[in-house]
Design a protein around this motif. Sequence first.
Motif, PDB file in Angstrom:
ATOM      1  N   ILE A   1       0.829  -1.206   0.000  1.00  0.00           N
ATOM      2  CA  ILE A   1       0.000   0.000   0.000  1.00  0.00           C
ATOM      3  C   ILE A   1       0.865   1.258   0.000  1.00  0.00           C
ATOM      4  O   ILE A   1       0.486   2.279  -0.591  1.00  0.00           O
ATOM      5  N   ASP A   2       2.045   1.208   0.608  1.00  0.00           N
ATOM      6  CA  ASP A   2       2.937   2.366   0.550  1.00  0.00           C
ATOM      7  C   ASP A   2       3.340   2.648  -0.893  1.00  0.00           C
ATOM      8  O   ASP A   2       3.379   3.813  -1.332  1.00  0.00           O
ATOM      9  N   ASP A   3       3.655   1.593  -1.638  1.00  0.00           N
ATOM     10  CA  ASP A   3       3.997   1.769  -3.049  1.00  0.00           C
ATOM     11  C   ASP A   3       2.797   2.299  -3.829  1.00  0.00           C
ATOM     12  O   ASP A   3       2.941   3.181  -4.694  1.00  0.00           O
TER      13      ASP A   3
ATOM     14  N   PRO B   1      -5.919  -8.703  -1.330  1.00  0.00           N
ATOM     15  CA  PRO B   1      -6.177 -10.132  -1.153  1.00  0.00           C
ATOM     16  C   PRO B   1      -6.930 -10.383   0.143  1.00  0.00           C
ATOM     17  O   PRO B   1      -6.678  -9.748   1.165  1.00  0.00           O
ATOM     18  N   VAL B   2      -7.854 -11.326   0.073  1.00  0.00           N
ATOM     19  CA  VAL B   2      -8.663 -11.693   1.236  1.00  0.00           C
ATOM     20  C   VAL B   2      -8.077 -12.933   1.901  1.00  0.00           C
ATOM     21  O   VAL B   2      -7.733 -13.914   1.227  1.00  0.00           O
ATOM     22  N   SER B   3      -7.964 -12.871   3.219  1.00  0.00           N
ATOM     23  CA  SER B   3      -7.588 -14.048   4.006  1.00  0.00           C
ATOM     24  C   SER B   3      -8.822 -14.546   4.754  1.00  0.00           C
ATOM     25  O   SER B   3      -9.354 -13.839   5.613  1.00  0.00           O
TER      26      SER B   3
ATOM     27  N   ALA C   1      -5.543  -3.963   6.091  1.00  0.00           N
ATOM     28  CA  ALA C   1      -5.169  -3.485   4.755  1.00  0.00           C
ATOM     29  C   ALA C   1      -6.237  -2.558   4.182  1.00  0.00           C
ATOM     30  O   ALA C   1      -5.923  -1.545   3.537  1.00  0.00           O
ATOM     31  N   ILE C   2      -7.503  -2.873   4.418  1.00  0.00           N
ATOM     32  CA  ILE C   2      -8.592  -2.009   3.954  1.00  0.00           C
ATOM     33  C   ILE C   2      -8.476  -0.629   4.586  1.00  0.00           C
ATOM     34  O   ILE C   2      -8.572   0.405   3.905  1.00  0.00           O
ATOM     35  N   GLY C   3      -8.260  -0.594   5.902  1.00  0.00           N
ATOM     36  CA  GLY C   3      -8.137   0.690   6.586  1.00  0.00           C
ATOM     37  C   GLY C   3      -6.974   1.510   6.060  1.00  0.00           C
ATOM     38  O   GLY C   3      -7.092   2.726   5.835  1.00  0.00           O
ATOM     39  N   ARG C   4      -5.829   0.844   5.826  1.00  0.00           N
ATOM     40  CA  ARG C   4      -4.655   1.561   5.318  1.00  0.00           C
ATOM     41  C   ARG C   4      -4.904   2.070   3.908  1.00  0.00           C
ATOM     42  O   ARG C   4      -4.476   3.176   3.550  1.00  0.00           O
ATOM     43  N   ALA C   5      -5.575   1.271   3.084  1.00  0.00           N
ATOM     44  CA  ALA C   5      -5.841   1.685   1.701  1.00  0.00           C
ATOM     45  C   ALA C   5      -6.765   2.895   1.668  1.00  0.00           C
ATOM     46  O   ALA C   5      -6.536   3.849   0.908  1.00  0.00           O
TER      47      ALA C   5
ATOM     48  N   PRO D   1     -15.082  -2.788  11.462  1.00  0.00           N
ATOM     49  CA  PRO D   1     -13.892  -1.951  11.270  1.00  0.00           C
ATOM     50  C   PRO D   1     -12.643  -2.614  11.790  1.00  0.00           C
ATOM     51  O   PRO D   1     -12.688  -3.515  12.633  1.00  0.00           O
ATOM     52  N   ALA D   2     -11.509  -2.189  11.243  1.00  0.00           N
ATOM     53  CA  ALA D   2     -10.219  -2.671  11.745  1.00  0.00           C
ATOM     54  C   ALA D   2     -10.014  -2.216  13.181  1.00  0.00           C
ATOM     55  O   ALA D   2     -10.430  -1.113  13.573  1.00  0.00           O
TER      56      ALA D   2
END
Length: 292
Positions: free
Chosen positions: A211-213, A242-244, A254-258, A290-291
């Motif tokens: 996500i940083d990239d 990707p879903v785990s 990852a959703i929150g960061r995105a 939520p995360a």
Amino acid sequence: MPHTPLPRFGIMTAPSQVDYHDVLRVWREADTIPEIEHAWLFDHLMPIGGDPNGPTYEGWTLLSALAAQTRRLRLGLLVTSNRIRPPAMLAKIAATVDIVADGRLDFGIGAGSRPSHPLARREYEAHGLPFHDAAHAVGSLAEACTVIRRLWTEADPFDFDGTYHQLTGAFCNPKPVQRPHPPILVGGRSAAVLRVAAEHADLWNIPGGDIDDAARRSALLDRYCTEIGRDPASITRSIVLPVSYDQPSITREAIGRAIDAGFPHIVLGLPAPYPANVAQWVTDELITTPAQ
């Protein structure tokens, strides 16, 4: 403060190493769940993971079938390989799907597979398709976006004499349902593709392992938009995550960061095999929780 759009969630079911009825089951279920707003396939002709001789469905054919079996989801391919179909043929295919879907198509397109990916490259040789270098692929993509938009919007036949594509008497009838045309999503991460996105895209998508990239690439897209006098905010930022199933908290993080990085269009990649009621699971575990 700039307006931050609300996140819009979707799913992706790669049509490879699965059965048609498995994909259909997931899309029909997702179509009944308002929190899932969009659904996607990919565009490969042979597997790029798992059994190299396993099943893979042709993306646009399958998308048309799923469009006829759903009523609400926006739908598309992440992303069409511009290497596989001539752009005028692709415009005709996409217009047909938008009509079948009653105006729900998001038109995803990209330069095509990386030459460094041997499992992706072999599908071109296996189907008698040329595989040009990256500069050719990006130049062809830019012309294709121009041709496809013109075919969807212009009332009269036209000629096109490009470096990569030449058309005589080009015309698309019927037109897509959506006016002026279906949203164009350009997918990719290279600087050259980002320049094409700055000129042509309504949405830009990137695979979201880093996500940083993705945020750095988004900033570069901002710069390219500014250089050509376009408002960077006019391009929606989309990311595949990707879903785990076993560790949903990782995906929630990852959703929150995105979203924090400016990507409100979230595509959740579902690994096969798909559990029973997977669309409801995605909604309960990833969208409405939520995360921490």
